[in-house]
Design a protein around this motif. Structure first.
Motif, PDB file in Angstrom:
ATOM      1  N   THR A  25       0.846  -1.194   0.000  1.00 45.67           N
ATOM      2  CA  THR A  25       0.000   0.000   0.000  1.00 45.67           C
ATOM      3  C   THR A  25       0.880   1.241   0.000  1.00 45.67           C
ATOM      4  OG1 THR A  25      -1.502  -1.278   1.411  1.00 45.67           O
ATOM      5  CG2 THR A  25      -1.941   1.095   1.187  1.00 45.67           C
ATOM      6  N   PRO A  26       0.695   2.129  -0.987  1.00 41.29           N
ATOM      7  CA  PRO A  26       1.458   3.372  -0.977  1.00 41.29           C
ATOM      8  C   PRO A  26       1.084   4.230   0.237  1.00 41.29           C
ATOM      9  CG  PRO A  26       0.382   3.022  -3.103  1.00 41.29           C
ATOM     10  CD  PRO A  26      -0.209   2.037  -2.156  1.00 41.29           C
ATOM     11  N   ALA A  27       2.111   4.824   0.867  1.00 43.03           N
ATOM     12  CA  ALA A  27       1.848   5.792   1.942  1.00 43.03           C
ATOM     13  C   ALA A  27       2.308   7.153   1.418  1.00 43.03           C
ATOM     14  CB  ALA A  27       2.620   5.369   3.200  1.00 43.03           C
ATOM     15  N   GLU A  28       2.820   7.972   2.291  1.00 42.83           N
ATOM     16  CA  GLU A  28       3.227   9.326   1.875  1.00 42.83           C
ATOM     17  C   GLU A  28       4.639   9.326   1.280  1.00 42.83           C
ATOM     18  OE1 GLU A  28      -0.302  10.820   2.963  1.00 42.83           O
ATOM     19  OE2 GLU A  28       1.345  12.167   2.399  1.00 42.83           O
ATOM     20  N   ASN A  29       4.921  10.350   0.457  1.00 40.39           N
ATOM     21  CA  ASN A  29       6.303  10.666   0.021  1.00 40.39           C
ATOM     22  C   ASN A  29       7.097   9.476  -0.509  1.00 40.39           C
ATOM     23  OD1 ASN A  29       5.799  13.284   0.958  1.00 40.39           O
ATOM     24  ND2 ASN A  29       6.251  12.603   3.063  1.00 40.39           N
ATOM     25  N   GLY A  30       6.502   8.695  -1.362  1.00 37.28           N
ATOM     26  CA  GLY A  30       7.254   7.604  -1.982  1.00 37.28           C
ATOM     27  C   GLY A  30       7.518   6.431  -1.063  1.00 37.28           C
ATOM     28  N   VAL A  31       6.804   6.385   0.055  1.00 35.54           N
ATOM     29  CA  VAL A  31       6.932   5.250   0.976  1.00 35.54           C
ATOM     30  C   VAL A  31       5.821   4.250   0.672  1.00 35.54           C
ATOM     31  CG1 VAL A  31       6.733   4.535   3.398  1.00 35.54           C
ATOM     32  CG2 VAL A  31       8.048   6.609   2.806  1.00 35.54           C
ATOM     33  N   TYR A  32       6.182   2.978   0.725  1.00 32.56           N
ATOM     34  CA  TYR A  32       5.189   1.915   0.512  1.00 32.56           C
ATOM     35  C   TYR A  32       5.212   0.997   1.729  1.00 32.56           C
ATOM     36  CZ  TYR A  32       5.164   3.276  -4.408  1.00 32.56           C
ATOM     37  OH  TYR A  32       5.029   3.989  -5.580  1.00 32.56           O
ATOM     38  N   VAL A  33       4.017   0.566   2.154  1.00 39.02           N
ATOM     39  CA  VAL A  33       3.921  -0.347   3.289  1.00 39.02           C
ATOM     40  C   VAL A  33       3.783  -1.773   2.739  1.00 39.02           C
ATOM     41  CG1 VAL A  33       2.575  -1.000   5.312  1.00 39.02           C
ATOM     42  CG2 VAL A  33       2.839   1.436   4.712  1.00 39.02           C
ATOM     43  N   LEU A  34       4.696  -2.631   3.123  1.00 39.04           N
ATOM     44  CA  LEU A  34       4.720  -4.029   2.680  1.00 39.04           C
ATOM     45  C   LEU A  34       4.129  -4.883   3.795  1.00 39.04           C
ATOM     46  CD1 LEU A  34       8.466  -4.119   1.454  1.00 39.04           C
ATOM     47  CD2 LEU A  34       6.439  -3.286   0.201  1.00 39.04           C
ATOM     48  N   ARG A  35       3.180  -5.737   3.480  1.00 41.51           N
ATOM     49  CA  ARG A  35       2.549  -6.598   4.494  1.00 41.51           C
ATOM     50  C   ARG A  35       2.671  -8.071   4.098  1.00 41.51           C
ATOM     51  NH1 ARG A  35      -0.758  -2.083   4.619  1.00 41.51           N
ATOM     52  NH2 ARG A  35      -1.109  -1.188   6.727  1.00 41.51           N
ATOM     53  N   GLY A  36       3.055  -8.878   5.101  1.00 42.04           N
ATOM     54  CA  GLY A  36       3.093 -10.318   4.901  1.00 42.04           C
ATOM     55  C   GLY A  36       1.774 -10.950   5.311  1.00 42.04           C
ATOM     56  N   LEU A  37       1.677 -12.250   5.106  1.00 36.60           N
ATOM     57  CA  LEU A  37       0.428 -12.947   5.419  1.00 36.60           C
ATOM     58  C   LEU A  37       0.130 -12.958   6.907  1.00 36.60           C
ATOM     59  CD1 LEU A  37       0.180 -16.125   3.147  1.00 36.60           C
ATOM     60  CD2 LEU A  37      -1.320 -14.130   3.237  1.00 36.60           C
ATOM     61  N   LEU A  38       1.194 -12.946   7.707  1.00 37.62           N
ATOM     62  CA  LEU A  38       1.010 -13.102   9.160  1.00 37.62           C
ATOM     63  C   LEU A  38       0.997 -11.746   9.871  1.00 37.62           C
ATOM     64  CD1 LEU A  38       3.455 -16.141   9.526  1.00 37.62           C
ATOM     65  CD2 LEU A  38       0.957 -16.147   9.103  1.00 37.62           C
ATOM     66  N   GLY A  39       0.783 -10.670   9.077  1.00 37.30           N
ATOM     67  CA  GLY A  39       0.697  -9.349   9.692  1.00 37.30           C
ATOM     68  C   GLY A  39       2.048  -8.672   9.851  1.00 37.30           C
ATOM     69  N   ASP A  40       3.100  -9.372   9.465  1.00 36.19           N
ATOM     70  CA  ASP A  40       4.413  -8.723   9.492  1.00 36.19           C
ATOM     71  C   ASP A  40       4.418  -7.576   8.487  1.00 36.19           C
ATOM     72  OD1 ASP A  40       3.978 -10.922   7.793  1.00 36.19           O
ATOM     73  OD2 ASP A  40       6.099 -11.092   7.344  1.00 36.19           O
ATOM     74  N   MET A  41       5.161  -6.531   8.815  1.00 35.71           N
ATOM     75  CA  MET A  41       5.052  -5.302   8.028  1.00 35.71           C
ATOM     76  C   MET A  41       6.410  -4.613   7.939  1.00 35.71           C
ATOM     77  SD  MET A  41       2.074  -2.509   8.743  1.00 35.71           S
ATOM     78  CE  MET A  41       3.033  -1.458   9.818  1.00 35.71           C
ATOM     79  N   LYS A  42       6.684  -4.001   6.776  1.00 33.31           N
ATOM     80  CA  LYS A  42       7.908  -3.228   6.604  1.00 33.31           C
ATOM     81  C   LYS A  42       7.582  -2.043   5.709  1.00 33.31           C
ATOM     82  CE  LYS A  42      12.235  -5.778   7.023  1.00 33.31           C
ATOM     83  NZ  LYS A  42      13.323  -6.504   6.340  1.00 33.31           N
ATOM     84  N   GLU A  43       8.379  -0.979   5.823  1.00 31.27           N
ATOM     85  CA  GLU A  43       8.214   0.145   4.895  1.00 31.27           C
ATOM     86  C   GLU A  43       9.415   0.224   3.973  1.00 31.27           C
ATOM     87  OE1 GLU A  43       7.380   3.820   6.854  1.00 31.27           O
ATOM     88  OE2 GLU A  43       5.314   3.217   7.353  1.00 31.27           O
ATOM     89  N   ILE A  44       9.164   0.690   2.761  1.00 34.66           N
ATOM     90  CA  ILE A  44      10.244   0.872   1.799  1.00 34.66           C
ATOM     91  C   ILE A  44      10.021   2.218   1.117  1.00 34.66           C
ATOM     92  CG2 ILE A  44       8.921  -0.272  -0.055  1.00 34.66           C
ATOM     93  CD1 ILE A  44      11.473  -1.382  -1.206  1.00 34.66           C
ATOM     94  N   LYS A  45      11.113   2.919   0.859  1.00 35.90           N
ATOM     95  CA  LYS A  45      10.999   4.210   0.164  1.00 35.90           C
ATOM     96  C   LYS A  45      11.681   4.070  -1.187  1.00 35.90           C
ATOM     97  CE  LYS A  45      11.955   9.197   0.656  1.00 35.90           C
ATOM     98  NZ  LYS A  45      10.603   9.764   0.671  1.00 35.90           N
ATOM     99  N   GLY A  46      10.923   4.304  -2.236  1.00 33.50           N
ATOM    100  CA  GLY A  46      11.520   4.190  -3.560  1.00 33.50           C
ATOM    101  C   GLY A  46      10.469   4.387  -4.639  1.00 33.50           C
ATOM    102  N   THR A  47      10.842   4.037  -5.854  1.00 28.48           N
ATOM    103  CA  THR A  47       9.956   4.147  -7.008  1.00 28.48           C
ATOM    104  C   THR A  47       9.713   2.758  -7.562  1.00 28.48           C
ATOM    105  OG1 THR A  47      10.947   6.294  -7.484  1.00 28.48           O
ATOM    106  CG2 THR A  47       9.721   5.254  -9.285  1.00 28.48           C
ATOM    107  N   LEU A  48       8.459   2.436  -7.818  1.00 28.09           N
ATOM    108  CA  LEU A  48       8.146   1.114  -8.356  1.00 28.09           C
ATOM    109  C   LEU A  48       8.808   0.962  -9.729  1.00 28.09           C
ATOM    110  CD1 LEU A  48       6.499  -1.509  -8.068  1.00 28.09           C
ATOM    111  CD2 LEU A  48       4.656  -0.341  -9.275  1.00 28.09           C
ATOM    112  N   ALA A  49       9.576  -0.119  -9.891  1.00 27.56           N
ATOM    113  CA  ALA A  49      10.299  -0.310 -11.157  1.00 27.56           C
ATOM    114  C   ALA A  49       9.745  -1.485 -11.958  1.00 27.56           C
ATOM    115  CB  ALA A  49      11.787  -0.529 -10.878  1.00 27.56           C
ATOM    116  N   ASP A  50       9.294  -2.514 -11.261  1.00 28.10           N
ATOM    117  CA  ASP A  50       8.811  -3.680 -12.010  1.00 28.10           C
ATOM    118  C   ASP A  50       8.018  -4.624 -11.109  1.00 28.10           C
ATOM    119  OD1 ASP A  50       8.741  -5.160 -14.478  1.00 28.10           O
ATOM    120  OD2 ASP A  50       9.989  -6.664 -13.487  1.00 28.10           O
TER     121      ASP A  50
END
Lengths: 64, 64
Positions: A25-50
């Motif tokens: 899920t995109p958040a603010e300022n080029g940050v994306y929230v990554l979610r796993g099946l078990l609710g684990d979560m990480k953020e990444i800042k970047g541009t979608l490339a592929d």
């Protein structure tokens, strides 16, 4: 299953950020929230490339 | 299989743009190239809003 691994590419270097990502899920300022099946979560800042769903690979490039 | 359907959301209305998308590649100016398994291809212009791989749903919002 249909999760994908998410990578961050900086120049020629590609780093695995999170395995088995089920939702992104995109958040603010080029940050994306990554979610796993078990609710684990990480953020990444970047541009979608592929998105390659057959290879279970989603790549972002470093926005900095 | 792990393809996803791609939708374009405009306000409350959500339109199915392409079924069984296997790969998505950003092009210029907010355009994304959608590719199916058999080489079928479509372009969509918008902003990535959500990726849900378990529901096989990828949603863009209309950028206009």
């Amino acid at each position: 299953m249909c999760e994908s691994n998410v990578y961050l590419k900086q120049g020629d270097h590609e780093e695995l950020v999170m395995e088995n990502v089920a939702a992104i899920t995109p958040a603010e300022n080029g940050v994306y929230v990554l979610r796993g099946l078990l609710g684990d979560m990480k953020e990444i800042k970047g541009t979608l490339a592929d998105i390659n769903l057959m290879a279970h690979r989603i790549v972002f490039t470093d926005a900095s």
